[in-house]
Motif scaffolding. Structure first.
Motif, short mmCIF file in Angstrom:
data_model
loop_
_atom_site.label_atom_id
_atom_site.label_comp_id
_atom_site.label_asym_id
_atom_site.label_seq_id
_atom_site.Cartn_x
_atom_site.Cartn_y
_atom_site.Cartn_z
N LEU A 95 29.63 -8.45 -28.88
CA LEU A 95 28.37 -8.97 -28.34
C LEU A 95 28.57 -9.64 -26.99
CD1 LEU A 95 26.65 -10.53 -31.50
CD2 LEU A 95 26.00 -8.44 -30.30
N LYS A 103 27.76 -4.81 -23.30
CA LYS A 103 27.39 -5.98 -24.08
C LYS A 103 25.87 -6.13 -24.10
CE LYS A 103 27.40 -9.92 -22.03
NZ LYS A 103 27.80 -11.20 -21.41
N LEU A 104 25.42 -7.04 -24.96
CA LEU A 104 24.01 -7.40 -24.96
C LEU A 104 23.78 -8.43 -23.86
CD1 LEU A 104 22.96 -7.79 -28.72
CD2 LEU A 104 22.41 -5.95 -27.14
N ARG A 105 22.93 -8.10 -22.92
CA ARG A 105 22.69 -9.01 -21.81
C ARG A 105 21.88 -10.23 -22.27
NH1 ARG A 105 20.14 -5.49 -17.14
NH2 ARG A 105 19.10 -4.55 -18.94
N GLY A 106 22.16 -11.35 -21.64
CA GLY A 106 21.40 -12.56 -21.92
C GLY A 106 21.94 -13.40 -23.05
N LEU A 107 23.08 -13.00 -23.63
CA LEU A 107 23.66 -13.76 -24.74
C LEU A 107 24.87 -14.55 -24.24
CD1 LEU A 107 23.70 -11.50 -27.94
CD2 LEU A 107 22.25 -13.47 -27.45
N ARG A 111 24.98 -18.90 -28.39
CA ARG A 111 23.89 -18.14 -29.00
C ARG A 111 24.44 -16.97 -29.81
NH1 ARG A 111 19.25 -17.57 -31.60
NH2 ARG A 111 18.02 -15.77 -30.94
N ALA A 112 25.44 -16.27 -29.27
CA ALA A 112 26.02 -15.13 -29.97
C ALA A 112 26.69 -15.57 -31.27
CB ALA A 112 27.02 -14.41 -29.07
N ILE A 129 16.58 -9.93 -32.82
CA ILE A 129 16.57 -10.49 -31.47
C ILE A 129 15.38 -9.94 -30.70
CG2 ILE A 129 19.06 -10.83 -31.34
CD1 ILE A 129 19.22 -8.25 -29.71
N ARG A 131 14.08 -7.83 -28.00
CA ARG A 131 14.61 -6.70 -27.23
C ARG A 131 14.28 -6.79 -25.74
NH1 ARG A 131 15.90 -2.08 -30.12
NH2 ARG A 131 16.62 -2.64 -32.20
N THR A 133 14.29 -9.74 -23.88
CA THR A 133 15.24 -10.66 -23.25
C THR A 133 16.69 -10.24 -23.50
OG1 THR A 133 15.17 -12.08 -25.22
CG2 THR A 133 13.65 -12.59 -23.40
N HIS A 134 16.92 -9.48 -24.57
CA HIS A 134 18.26 -9.01 -24.90
C HIS A 134 18.22 -7.50 -25.14
CE1 HIS A 134 19.19 -13.23 -25.28
NE2 HIS A 134 18.36 -13.37 -26.30
#
Length: 252
Positions: A95, A103-107, A111-112, A129, A131, A133-134
């Motif tokens: 993550l 990766k998942l952006r914004g994490l 938070r992850a 989550i 989708r 924002t992430h």
């Protein structure tokens, strides 16, 4: 570490020499360091990275130099403090970003970690989550990345043998191919042979005399040059420089 076998990460050692002496080949540093190890009875094993997995190809294209990937071996204490399992830690790292997929952006880390502690898997995290924002990467290969960490290929440890340094082969590689000064290489090899022979004779004399004393602490840190000698040479160099500057001023 006398009479020990030590493993060295070759990529780390090579990068150390590149940073310290960027104009010289790292092979020179490896040559001198290896002889120093052998002189002190240490048997070095230089560990090389294996062939990188296909999942890392995208990262290798973005990097000018790939440092390789290390074994993923979290400690039980870390897992206990984070309240997650090893598989969940792998998902956490994916993550946050790894070499094998996007990766998942914004994490962020906090938070992850909270998401993994709550939902336990990437699949469940994605379902819970925002989708917008992430956003989930297109064709996200997180499962392949997970398999790389959890099912890393195991290699059989080879039988290690140490032979006498081949001086002519070293000269051929370092001097004829890499254009290092042959006199310097042969001089270091001569010093190596003399040092090893001197140590061997000393051990034989001690054994013959029945001397089996414990090695002193100071003998582990041999002084090659006394500080007074270095200081004196430094002062002499400064004096010469001052005289030279003074003579230039007088000429003007």
């Amino acid at each position: 570490h006398r009479s020990k076998v030590i493993a060295l990460d070759t990529s780390v050692v090579v990068n150390q020499f590149r940073a310290a002496t960027p104009t010289l080949s790292p092979l020179t540093g490896l040559f001198f360091r290896t002889l120093t190890f052998l002189e002190h009875g240490i048997k070095p094993v230089f560990v090389l990275d294996g062939r990188p997995p296909v999942e890392k190809s995208a990262v290798l294209k973005r990097r000018a130099e790939a440092a390789g990937w290390s074994n993923f071996n979290p400690t039980a204490k870390l897992l206990e403090e984070l309240h997650i399992s090893q598989k969940e830690l792998v998902d956490l790292c994916i993550l946050l970003g790894c070499d094998y997929c996007d990766k998942l952006r914004g994490l962020g880390p906090k938070r992850a970690l909270t998401l993994i502690q709550t939902h336990r898997t990437i699949e469940n995290v994605v379902l819970n989550i925002n989708r917008e924002t992430h956003p989930v990467p297109e064709s996200w290969k997180y499962q392949e990345a997970r398999n790389v960490f959890l099912e890393a290929p195991q290699t059989q440890v080879p039988e290690l043998t140490w032979m006498e340094p081949d001086e002519e082969a070293l000269v051929k590689i370092l001097c004829h191919l890499k254009h290092h000064r042959e006199g310097r290489i042969r001089h270091r090899m001569k010093m190596f042979r003399e040092s090893r022979e001197s140590r061997r004779e000393k051990r034989e004399q001690q054994n013959a005399a029945g001397c089996h004393r414990q090695t002193r602490l100071g003998e582990f840190f041999m002084v090659t040059r006394k500080r007074s000698q270095v200081t004196r040479r430094s002062r002499q160099g400064k004096v010469k420089l001052q005289h030279k500057l003074l003579s230039l001023k007088l000429e003007r």
